[in-house]
Design a protein around this motif. Structure first.
Motif, PDB file in Angstrom:
ATOM      1  N   THR A 344       6.740  30.835  36.048  1.00 36.10           N
ATOM      2  CA  THR A 344       7.218  29.544  36.189  1.00 36.10           C
ATOM      3  C   THR A 344       8.380  29.723  37.033  1.00 36.10           C
ATOM      4  O   THR A 344       9.398  30.442  37.318  1.00 36.10           O
ATOM      5  CB  THR A 344       8.225  29.165  34.776  1.00 36.10           C
ATOM      6  OG1 THR A 344       6.578  29.197  33.237  1.00 36.10           O
ATOM      7  CG2 THR A 344       8.649  27.872  34.745  1.00 36.10           C
ATOM      8  N   THR A 345       7.659  28.851  37.955  1.00 30.97           N
ATOM      9  CA  THR A 345       9.052  29.097  39.348  1.00 30.97           C
ATOM     10  C   THR A 345       9.962  28.334  38.849  1.00 30.97           C
ATOM     11  O   THR A 345      10.306  26.887  38.361  1.00 30.97           O
ATOM     12  CB  THR A 345       8.229  28.287  40.366  1.00 30.97           C
ATOM     13  OG1 THR A 345       8.212  26.997  40.465  1.00 30.97           O
ATOM     14  CG2 THR A 345       6.929  29.547  40.804  1.00 30.97           C
ATOM     15  N   VAL A 346      11.205  27.386  39.921  1.00 35.67           N
ATOM     16  CA  VAL A 346      12.326  25.897  39.689  1.00 35.67           C
ATOM     17  C   VAL A 346      11.678  25.916  40.041  1.00 35.67           C
ATOM     18  O   VAL A 346      12.182  24.258  39.200  1.00 35.67           O
ATOM     19  CB  VAL A 346      12.927  26.778  40.357  1.00 35.67           C
ATOM     20  CG1 VAL A 346      14.781  25.885  40.396  1.00 35.67           C
ATOM     21  CG2 VAL A 346      13.354  28.316  40.559  1.00 35.67           C
ATOM     22  N   GLU A 347      10.711  25.357  40.742  1.00 38.90           N
ATOM     23  CA  GLU A 347      10.320  23.916  40.999  1.00 38.90           C
ATOM     24  C   GLU A 347       9.501  23.488  39.330  1.00 38.90           C
ATOM     25  O   GLU A 347       9.957  22.131  39.544  1.00 38.90           O
ATOM     26  CB  GLU A 347       9.126  23.894  42.036  1.00 38.90           C
ATOM     27  CG  GLU A 347       9.506  23.877  43.769  1.00 38.90           C
ATOM     28  CD  GLU A 347       9.385  25.259  43.546  1.00 38.90           C
ATOM     29  OE1 GLU A 347      10.065  26.149  43.087  1.00 38.90           O
ATOM     30  OE2 GLU A 347      10.445  25.969  45.137  1.00 38.90           O
ATOM     31  N   ASP A 348       8.905  24.020  38.990  1.00 36.31           N
ATOM     32  CA  ASP A 348       8.295  24.107  38.062  1.00 36.31           C
ATOM     33  C   ASP A 348       9.113  23.324  36.329  1.00 36.31           C
ATOM     34  O   ASP A 348       9.158  22.089  36.224  1.00 36.31           O
ATOM     35  CB  ASP A 348       7.419  24.921  37.026  1.00 36.31           C
ATOM     36  CG  ASP A 348       5.912  25.684  38.055  1.00 36.31           C
ATOM     37  OD1 ASP A 348       5.518  24.716  38.727  1.00 36.31           O
ATOM     38  OD2 ASP A 348       5.666  26.594  37.256  1.00 36.31           O
ATOM     39  N   ARG A 408      19.862  21.317  35.068  1.00 31.27           N
ATOM     40  CA  ARG A 408      20.824  21.864  35.834  1.00 31.27           C
ATOM     41  C   ARG A 408      21.006  22.649  36.077  1.00 31.27           C
ATOM     42  O   ARG A 408      21.313  23.450  36.668  1.00 31.27           O
ATOM     43  CB  ARG A 408      22.213  21.426  34.856  1.00 31.27           C
ATOM     44  CG  ARG A 408      23.309  21.573  35.035  1.00 31.27           C
ATOM     45  CD  ARG A 408      24.395  21.929  34.299  1.00 31.27           C
ATOM     46  NE  ARG A 408      24.391  22.700  33.311  1.00 31.27           N
ATOM     47  CZ  ARG A 408      24.625  24.119  33.661  1.00 31.27           C
ATOM     48  NH1 ARG A 408      25.180  24.996  34.714  1.00 31.27           N
ATOM     49  NH2 ARG A 408      24.580  24.611  32.568  1.00 31.27           N
ATOM     50  N   GLN A 409      20.114  23.969  34.669  1.00 30.07           N
ATOM     51  CA  GLN A 409      20.058  24.565  34.381  1.00 30.07           C
ATOM     52  C   GLN A 409      18.952  25.840  35.442  1.00 30.07           C
ATOM     53  O   GLN A 409      19.877  26.289  36.273  1.00 30.07           O
ATOM     54  CB  GLN A 409      20.060  25.702  33.713  1.00 30.07           C
ATOM     55  CG  GLN A 409      20.498  25.492  32.477  1.00 30.07           C
ATOM     56  CD  GLN A 409      20.347  25.469  31.369  1.00 30.07           C
ATOM     57  OE1 GLN A 409      18.602  25.861  31.131  1.00 30.07           O
ATOM     58  NE2 GLN A 409      20.482  26.112  29.736  1.00 30.07           N
ATOM     59  N   ALA A 410      18.034  24.847  36.394  1.00 32.10           N
ATOM     60  CA  ALA A 410      17.347  24.938  36.954  1.00 32.10           C
ATOM     61  C   ALA A 410      17.632  24.685  38.447  1.00 32.10           C
ATOM     62  O   ALA A 410      17.678  25.504  39.233  1.00 32.10           O
ATOM     63  CB  ALA A 410      15.633  23.942  37.229  1.00 32.10           C
ATOM     64  N   VAL A 411      18.574  23.665  38.872  1.00 33.64           N
ATOM     65  CA  VAL A 411      19.307  23.247  39.982  1.00 33.64           C
ATOM     66  C   VAL A 411      20.095  24.809  40.241  1.00 33.64           C
ATOM     67  O   VAL A 411      20.223  25.361  40.973  1.00 33.64           O
ATOM     68  CB  VAL A 411      19.789  22.071  40.132  1.00 33.64           C
ATOM     69  CG1 VAL A 411      20.879  21.971  41.264  1.00 33.64           C
ATOM     70  CG2 VAL A 411      19.234  20.932  39.662  1.00 33.64           C
ATOM     71  N   GLN A 412      20.783  25.213  39.024  1.00 37.21           N
ATOM     72  CA  GLN A 412      22.775  26.157  39.504  1.00 37.21           C
ATOM     73  C   GLN A 412      21.400  27.989  39.607  1.00 37.21           C
ATOM     74  O   GLN A 412      21.769  28.285  40.698  1.00 37.21           O
ATOM     75  CB  GLN A 412      22.560  26.542  38.052  1.00 37.21           C
ATOM     76  CG  GLN A 412      23.601  27.950  38.091  1.00 37.21           C
ATOM     77  CD  GLN A 412      24.666  27.922  39.245  1.00 37.21           C
ATOM     78  OE1 GLN A 412      25.323  25.965  39.362  1.00 37.21           O
ATOM     79  NE2 GLN A 412      25.200  28.830  39.891  1.00 37.21           N
ATOM     80  N   GLN A 413      19.751  27.876  39.354  1.00 34.62           N
ATOM     81  CA  GLN A 413      19.187  29.145  39.568  1.00 34.62           C
ATOM     82  C   GLN A 413      18.695  29.002  40.904  1.00 34.62           C
ATOM     83  O   GLN A 413      18.721  29.987  41.847  1.00 34.62           O
ATOM     84  CB  GLN A 413      18.044  29.070  38.072  1.00 34.62           C
ATOM     85  CG  GLN A 413      16.859  30.073  38.816  1.00 34.62           C
ATOM     86  CD  GLN A 413      15.449  30.354  37.314  1.00 34.62           C
ATOM     87  OE1 GLN A 413      15.996  29.767  36.530  1.00 34.62           O
ATOM     88  NE2 GLN A 413      15.261  30.965  37.395  1.00 34.62           N
ATOM     89  N   ALA A 414      18.516  28.049  41.148  1.00 32.97           N
ATOM     90  CA  ALA A 414      17.650  27.718  43.229  1.00 32.97           C
ATOM     91  C   ALA A 414      18.893  28.019  43.818  1.00 32.97           C
ATOM     92  O   ALA A 414      18.824  29.001  44.613  1.00 32.97           O
ATOM     93  CB  ALA A 414      17.279  26.297  42.811  1.00 32.97           C
TER      94      ALA A 414
END
Length: 431
Positions: A344-348, A408-414
């Protein structure tokens, strides 16, 4: 209500229950209500008191119903009964009480005293008893579709039962009306307990092998959420029949209503099966359907084509308030979107968060608006609609907040990975 003001049908029922090994506590009485009867304390009733006993052999079960039907219709081929549902058997047994009044059948149709205490059809308030305008007010909600599904299912059952009766006695079949079947089926949906209650260790949890049963007297108490009660099976003494009793674990002062606890149920279930609702019901839920194809359901997220080799875990999911149960929904949406089932990628995750939020927003926007009681719209139905919609909107709002937190969590991870997140909507606005 005093002894002198007890209606005749209640007095007859109490006497019938007592003659067959059951009873109400001496300080219990019935009070007439617009919807039927409530059960109240004539005097203070202390906690840990059994307020009603019902013998096992007075329960209306599928087996008892089938035996009665075959005993009455002796000249009819009974093989079709093998394909009947438990509801068809019990409802047909109940309806035969209304169709046949000859004394010769009273030793088979033995539940007359009980059935006469139940509310008449005009007092029932489940969605199948709504007016057209009342039901249309729920259009756009899951409950609206569930009501139509139930109507189709029950009407098909009724026709099968009517055809069976027609072969035995056309006059009886003519009296076996849809209204009567609906009334009996509503009694079952609103008053039945699982047969697991009639065991050495009584339980309200249905199992694959359990079936619905009606327990005269025990089903007389209305519902109070989280009200502490216990079920106790009383072993027979010197040939007496086995009984199930309802024990209240709190004090009930004189004049107060005595309550049962039907278990945690969302307003959708309470309205559809019972005909009432609770304000700000903590047990409210909404059912979501997630699929791999945008045409599978109105609630399915619009997704890119899924590779033929992938098997995303779709299905139905139940989400409650505060996004309780949202994690499996999130996993299902991710499974639909990601191209690599192993990673699972950040984009996903960003795509999944946006899709889940959009799905919840669309569902929330489709919900109808509350209605004010007025002409052809009864106050109790308006109240149910208000309670139901409040819960649905609250759940969907919490699901949107859940999706935005995932975003928000995905943006932070990116950012932690040094990836640049492009806001396509912002770019389009700038252009």
């Amino acid at each position: 209500m005093t002894e002198q003001t007890t209606p005749d049908d209640i007095s007859t029922f109490i006497e019938w229950l007592s003659n067959n090994g059951g009873k109400f506590h001496r300080n219990v009485s019935f009070r007439a209500e617009p919807s039927g009867y409530s059960v109240v304390a004539r005097q203070d009733i202390p906690s840990d008191t059994a307020v009603v006993y019902c013998p096992f052999n007075l329960a209306i079960t599928p087996d008892i119903s089938r035996r009665a039907i075959t005993s009455i219709l002796t000249s009819t081929d009974h093989s079709s009964l093998d394909n009947w549902s438990e509801r068809q058997l019990i409802c047909s047994y109940i309806c035969l009480h209304w169709i046949l009044s000859e004394p010769s059948h009273r030793d088979i149709l033995v539940h007359w005293p009980y059935l006469k205490t139940l509310p008449s059809a005009d007092k029932l308030r489940t969605p199948l008893h709504f007016t057209h305008n009342e039901l249309e007010a729920f259009r756009g909600s899951n409950l609206y579709g569930a009501t139509l599904d139930r109507q189709r299912e029950w009407q098909q059952e009724w026709r099968e039962c009517q055809d069976f009766l027609s072969a035995a006695n056309p006059a009886w079949a003519s009296d076996f009306t849809w209204e009567r079947y609906l009334t009996a089926a509503t009694y079952l949906s609103s008053r039945a307990f699982p047969s697991t209650l009639l065991s050495s260790e009584p339980s309200l949890i249905s199992t694959a092998s359990s079936h619905p049963v009606l327990l005269p007297g025990v089903d007389a108490l209305n519902h109070a959420r989280a009200h502490p009660v216990s079920w106790v099976v009383n072993a027979p003494d010197r040939g007496d029949t086995q009984t199930i009793s309802l024990v209240l674990r709190t004090n009930t002062p004189r004049g107060a209503e005595l309550f049962n606890n039907y278990g945690p149920k969302p307003n959708a279930e309470l309205i559809l099966g019972y005909g009432f609702s609770l304000p700000h019901n903590p047990d409210d839920t909404i059912v979501l359907k997630i699929g791999s194809n945008p045409t599978t359901s109105p609630t399915t997220p619009i997704t890119p084509t899924t590779p033929a080799t992938a098997q995303p875990p779709g299905g139905k999911f139940e989400v409650g308030r505060d996004a309780r149960g949202a994690d499996p929904v999130w996993a299902a949406v991710l499974a639909v979107l990601r191209e690599d089932p192993e990673e699972t990628t950040v984009e996903d995750e960003l795509d999944a968060a946006e899709m889940l939020a959009e799905m919840a927003e669309n569902l929330r926007n489709r919900l109808p608006q509350p209605r004010v009681a007025g002409q052809d719209f009864r106050p109790e139905v308006a109240t149910m609609l208000e309670h139901y919609l409040e819960g649905q909107r609250d759940i969907l709002s919490s699901l949107i907040a859940f999706a935005r937190e995932k975003e928000r969590q995905a943006v932070q991870q990116a950012r932690e990975q040094g990836l640049q997140i492009v806001d396509e909507e912002a770019e389009e606005e700038e252009e």
